[in-house]
Design an enzyme around this catalytic site. Structure first.
Site, PDB file in Angstrom:
ATOM      1  N   HIS A  72       0.819  -1.218   0.000  1.00 48.54           N
ATOM      2  CA  HIS A  72       0.000   0.000   0.000  1.00 48.54           C
ATOM      3  C   HIS A  72       0.856   1.271   0.000  1.00 48.54           C
ATOM      4  O   HIS A  72       0.323   2.379  -0.078  1.00 48.54           O
ATOM      5  CB  HIS A  72      -1.016  -0.015   1.155  1.00 48.54           C
ATOM      6  CG  HIS A  72      -0.476   0.286   2.508  1.00 48.54           C
ATOM      7  ND1 HIS A  72      -0.287  -0.684   3.471  1.00 48.54           N
ATOM      8  CD2 HIS A  72      -0.124   1.460   3.096  1.00 48.54           C
ATOM      9  CE1 HIS A  72       0.162  -0.121   4.578  1.00 48.54           C
ATOM     10  NE2 HIS A  72       0.266   1.186   4.371  1.00 48.54           N
ATOM     11  N   ASP A 114      -0.117  -7.784   1.639  1.00 49.35           N
ATOM     12  CA  ASP A 114       0.372  -6.397   1.605  1.00 49.35           C
ATOM     13  C   ASP A 114       1.894  -6.411   1.685  1.00 49.35           C
ATOM     14  O   ASP A 114       2.490  -6.196   2.749  1.00 49.35           O
ATOM     15  CB  ASP A 114      -0.233  -5.618   2.776  1.00 49.35           C
ATOM     16  CG  ASP A 114       0.032  -4.124   2.699  1.00 49.35           C
ATOM     17  OD1 ASP A 114       0.508  -3.672   1.635  1.00 49.35           O
ATOM     18  OD2 ASP A 114      -0.233  -3.425   3.690  1.00 49.35           O
ATOM     19  N   GLY A 205       1.785   6.707   9.556  1.00 52.49           N
ATOM     20  CA  GLY A 205       3.167   7.107   9.358  1.00 52.49           C
ATOM     21  C   GLY A 205       4.213   6.015   9.418  1.00 52.49           C
ATOM     22  O   GLY A 205       5.341   6.235   8.988  1.00 52.49           O
ATOM     23  N   SER A 207       3.968   2.739   8.109  1.00 52.39           N
ATOM     24  CA  SER A 207       3.771   1.642   7.159  1.00 52.39           C
ATOM     25  C   SER A 207       5.111   1.107   6.659  1.00 52.39           C
ATOM     26  O   SER A 207       6.020   1.873   6.337  1.00 52.39           O
ATOM     27  CB  SER A 207       2.955   2.124   5.959  1.00 52.39           C
ATOM     28  OG  SER A 207       1.661   2.489   6.351  1.00 52.39           O
ATOM     29  N   GLY A 208       5.221  -0.221   6.591  1.00 53.19           N
ATOM     30  CA  GLY A 208       6.440  -0.848   6.098  1.00 53.19           C
ATOM     31  C   GLY A 208       7.530  -1.009   7.130  1.00 53.19           C
ATOM     32  O   GLY A 208       8.580  -1.583   6.838  1.00 53.19           O
TER      33      GLY A 208
END
Length: 302
Positions: A72, A114, A205, A207-208
């Site tokens: 995403h 994801d 903030g 993500s990943g």
């Protein structure tokens, strides 16, 4: 991400050899609230993905030329910063990346699968501050505390990202427990973690960002509850161990020196899974490998 059409027989054979399923998760976007600054240099594999000078997402270095993050976060181009705990540091490596490979079964509604690979335009220089993360060799239950780290917002009222890398200790929770908050979580491909006191949280903030357990990359921050208000709900992570085959094959297919290795791996894969006729066909006609790889990329690890 479209590939060549596949013969029905090839699809059936490989579908029997590798398991796939899936549905489900929830809102995206993440930050660490009530975390603490990470010990300096403790996460040397963590990278920051920028669009221009705008921070977008975090990721992890899994090879000198490859970053693993979540789907995403997809953009057409990134500037990848590595080698610093500071979010903005002009004195470290910054490498452009224009090739990204989203998992072919990613669902942007449910956040299932994801996960995404980003190829750097040239290899990073490894050092004490830039290292490759260890991927889990097998999927196993995790009964120890884990650490999540990120540059996301550090308070519910904050409007800018943290200037330094923040860490928080979290504990994996069971899928039945996680389903009380997110009923569509798929335990095979997702995992959930929460702080014991429910006072620390990821939200918009992060993500990943990596979830590290016993020195291995077990998860990537995928989704969480929004708005982030205490007591905080668990966070949902992409379960990295389920994607080892996909990661290896993508890096191999998109490496210019991979042909012989690709043939070898393909034949070994078929033999291991009892597909002797297909292995012989690949040996006799290496052109079939392209079809084989496209199928493998669409089927998740067992």
């Amino acid at each position: 991400m479209a590939g060549p059409s596949l013969s029905p027989l090839l699809v059936v054979l490989l579908s029997l050899a590798l398991a796939s399923v899936g549905q489900g998760a929830q809102d995206t976007g993440e930050r660490i609230i009530n975390g603490i600054p990470c010990p300096r240099g403790s996460q040397p594999w963590q990278v920051a993905l920028f669009q221009g000078r705008e921070f977008e997402c975090a990721g992890v270095l899994i090879h000198e030329q490859w970053v693993l993050t979540v789907a995403h976060c997809y953009l057409r181009e990134y500037m990848v910063q590595m080698g610093s705990d500071l979010l903005f540091d002009e004195n470290v490596q910054r490498i452009r990346a224009t090739e990204s490979f989203i998992h072919p079964r990613y669902n942007n509604v449910t956040d299932l699968h994801d996960i995404m690979l980003v190829k750097l335009s040239y290899p990073a220089t490894l050092s004490s501050t830039v290292e490759i993360v260890l991927l889990p060799e097998v999927c196993q239950e995790i009964d120890t505390d884990c650490t999540v780290s990120g540059w996301g917002l550090t308070s519910m009222n904050a409007t800018t990202n943290s200037s330094e890398l923040m860490c928080s200790n979290v504990t994996r929770i069971s899928i039945p427990e996680c389903k009380k908050t997110y009923d569509s979580v798929v335990g095979r491909f997702m995992m959930c973690a929460d702080s014991l006191d429910k006072l620390s949280c990821i939200c918009t903030g992060d993500s990943g960002s990596p979830l590290m357990c016993n020195g291995y990359l077990e998860g990537l921050v995928s989704s969480g509850h929004f708005p982030c208000v205490p007591p905080f709900d668990p966070a949902v992570y992409t379960r990295v161990c389920r994607y080892r085959k996909w990661i290896v094959f993508v890096m191999c297919v998109h490496h210019e020196k991979c042909d012989n290795f690709l043939e070898m791996v393909s034949i070994a894969f078929c033999i291991t899974n009892g597909m002797i006729p297909l292995a012989k066909a690949i040996h006799d006609n290496f052109g079939l490998v392209e079809d084989l790889m496209q199928t493998v990329l669409a089927i998740t690890d067992t």
